[in-house]
Each structure stands twice: as C-alpha cells, then as structure tokens.
Design an enzyme around this catalytic site. Structure first.
Site, mmCIF file in Angstrom:
data_model
loop_
_atom_site.group_PDB
_atom_site.id
_atom_site.type_symbol
_atom_site.label_atom_id
_atom_site.label_comp_id
_atom_site.label_asym_id
_atom_site.label_seq_id
_atom_site.Cartn_x
_atom_site.Cartn_y
_atom_site.Cartn_z
ATOM 1 N N LYS A 1 22.177 47.537 -58.092
ATOM 2 C CA LYS A 1 20.928 47.606 -58.323
ATOM 3 C C LYS A 1 20.698 48.677 -59.420
ATOM 4 C CE LYS A 1 17.769 49.875 -56.185
ATOM 5 N NZ LYS A 1 16.618 50.292 -55.074
ATOM 6 N N THR A 2 19.935 48.495 -60.638
ATOM 7 C CA THR A 2 19.729 49.531 -61.623
ATOM 8 C C THR A 2 18.349 49.096 -62.486
ATOM 9 O OG1 THR A 2 20.755 50.275 -63.434
ATOM 10 C CG2 THR A 2 21.243 47.893 -63.263
ATOM 11 N N HIS A 3 17.898 50.205 -62.844
ATOM 12 C CA HIS A 3 16.792 50.158 -63.551
ATOM 13 C C HIS A 3 17.280 50.172 -65.104
ATOM 14 C CE1 HIS A 3 13.751 50.286 -60.542
ATOM 15 N NE2 HIS A 3 14.569 51.285 -59.989
ATOM 16 N N ARG B 1 7.568 42.245 -63.940
ATOM 17 C CA ARG B 1 6.263 42.493 -63.616
ATOM 18 C C ARG B 1 5.061 42.631 -64.493
ATOM 19 N NH1 ARG B 1 4.205 46.617 -58.633
ATOM 20 N NH2 ARG B 1 2.638 45.493 -57.856
ATOM 21 N N SER C 1 1.568 51.174 -60.754
ATOM 22 C CA SER C 1 2.527 51.531 -59.662
ATOM 23 C C SER C 1 3.525 52.559 -60.240
ATOM 24 C CB SER C 1 3.544 50.218 -59.609
ATOM 25 O OG SER C 1 4.377 50.593 -58.397
ATOM 26 N N SER D 1 9.111 40.051 -46.498
ATOM 27 C CA SER D 1 7.782 40.382 -46.715
ATOM 28 C C SER D 1 7.458 41.893 -46.852
ATOM 29 C CB SER D 1 6.836 39.690 -45.579
ATOM 30 O OG SER D 1 7.062 40.594 -44.538
ATOM 31 N N MET E 1 9.195 45.011 -45.223
ATOM 32 C CA MET E 1 10.196 45.958 -45.738
ATOM 33 C C MET E 1 9.370 47.432 -45.765
ATOM 34 S SD MET E 1 11.476 43.550 -49.173
ATOM 35 C CE MET E 1 12.465 45.088 -49.722
ATOM 36 N N LYS F 1 1.624 49.270 -52.010
ATOM 37 C CA LYS F 1 0.752 48.101 -51.852
ATOM 38 C C LYS F 1 1.342 47.026 -52.072
ATOM 39 C CE LYS F 1 -4.060 49.705 -52.488
ATOM 40 N NZ LYS F 1 -5.361 49.453 -53.358
#
Length: 201
Positions: free
Chosen positions: A8-10, A33, A41, A131, A135, A162
């Site tokens: 996983k990476t950004h 998103r 966020s 969900s 999580m 949220k």
C-alpha cells in the site's frame, strides 16, 4: 521475496518503480475520491497527527490545499498521472464513491481484475468485513495503536472518522464551493466528470 504480496502506498505513479511494473506485470489498484471530501478528510488528518500539529481553520487549510501547499500534493497531478494510464490492463481505477454506492459490484470488479472467482457468499462476507462500521472497530486497520504511541491527538477525530460521501457540505460555504468548483474545472478536466459529490444510495 517469492510469491504474491500487497504493497500500500500514497506515492504517485511517477515515483513507482516503472521497470518492475512493466517487467513483472504488477497490478495497480488506485482509488480516487472527490476533491471536496478529500480536503475535509485531509484537514482532520493533519489536525489529528501530532507530527503536523495543525491548528488552523478549515478555510485556511482549503486555501493551502488548492494552492498545492500540502504533502502529497498537488492532488490533481497525483490523479492525472494515474488517469493517463487508466486503459492499461494492469491498472484498475475505482472511485471511492462507487465503493460506497455499490460495494458488491466493486468487489466483483476487483475480483475480475485479480482473476479471482468469488461466490455470492464470499462477496457478501467481504462487503460486510470491509464496511466502514466494521473497519472502524477493527484494530488491525483503524490505527488505534497510534494513540498509545502518541501519534494521534486524542482530542481530535479518530483515524477512521466518517467515511461519508458529501461530508464536505458541512464545511464549505457558497464562496468556498464556488472557488473549488473553478479549481476543479481548471485542474481535473479529464477526470472531473467522473466525480460524485453526493451519496446516491
């Protein structure tokens, strides 16, 4: 290491190991998103992190966000780099809002991308497991260990806050929304039509 693994990476596409991606047929799963919810966020994230220790208002943060003065920015370039490769067989782009709207359909799409056959029961189990409610309670993914390490300010929002589509409406006034609409139009020309800003369930 032999065999399959998940990383996983950004990092943006341009900072990924291009030679390995091409030679090893690495599959890339990328989630986008809508920028308005990302800004909200991200604002809570930098307020939560002790290392950033951000205490400014959302108005100030949004200005920095659109001026490309936040880490991992500019977001439009991050998105565009991957979007330019969207038609390649080893890349799957999904939108966060689609995951919220149709999680089962999204799971089927991911399974097909990974050449995995899933039963309807398996799809339902994955949907339930992934969900937001489940999580957010799962210590393996909710980063609650950050509290003990002093990484998160206990007075701020939790890592999984949220996860809602359209939460931006609780933070934007009409002037901010207008400014960001223009910014999105100028910077996300190829992608903007695909963004959803409301939960359409």
């Amino acid at each position: 290491m032999e065999g399959q693994r998940l990383i996983k990476t950004h990092l943006p596409y341009s900072l990924l190991p291009q030679e390995d991606i091409l030679k090893k047929n690495v599959k890339i799963f990328y989630i986008m998103r809508n920028p308005k919810d990302v800004a909200v966020s991200y604002y809570h994230f930098v307020r939560m992190m002790t290392i950033s220790n951000y205490s400014g208002s959302f108005d100030n943060f949004l200005e920095d966000f659109m001026s490309d003065k936040v880490p991992y920015g500019p977001i439009w370039k991050h998105y565009q780099e991957m979007w330019d490769h969207k038609d390649e067989q080893n890349i799957l782009i999904l939108f966060y809002e689609d995951l919220q709207k149709d999680i089962r359909g999204s799971i089927r799409k991911i399974a097909g991308f990974l050449n995995r056959n899933l039963t309807e029961r398996e799809i339902s189990e994955i949907a339930d497991h992934c969900s937001f409610d489940n999580m957010s309670q799962n210590p393996n993914v909710n980063y609650q260990h950050w509290d003990a390490l002093g990484i998160r300010k206990s007075s701020e929002a939790k890592f999984m806050r949220k996860g809602q589509v359209g939460d931006w409406k609780n933070y934007f006034n009409s002037a901010m929304n207008h400014s960001m609409d223009i910014w999105i139009e100028n910077n996300f020309r190829d992608i903007s039509v695909s963004f959803a800003y409301e939960n359409l369930k």
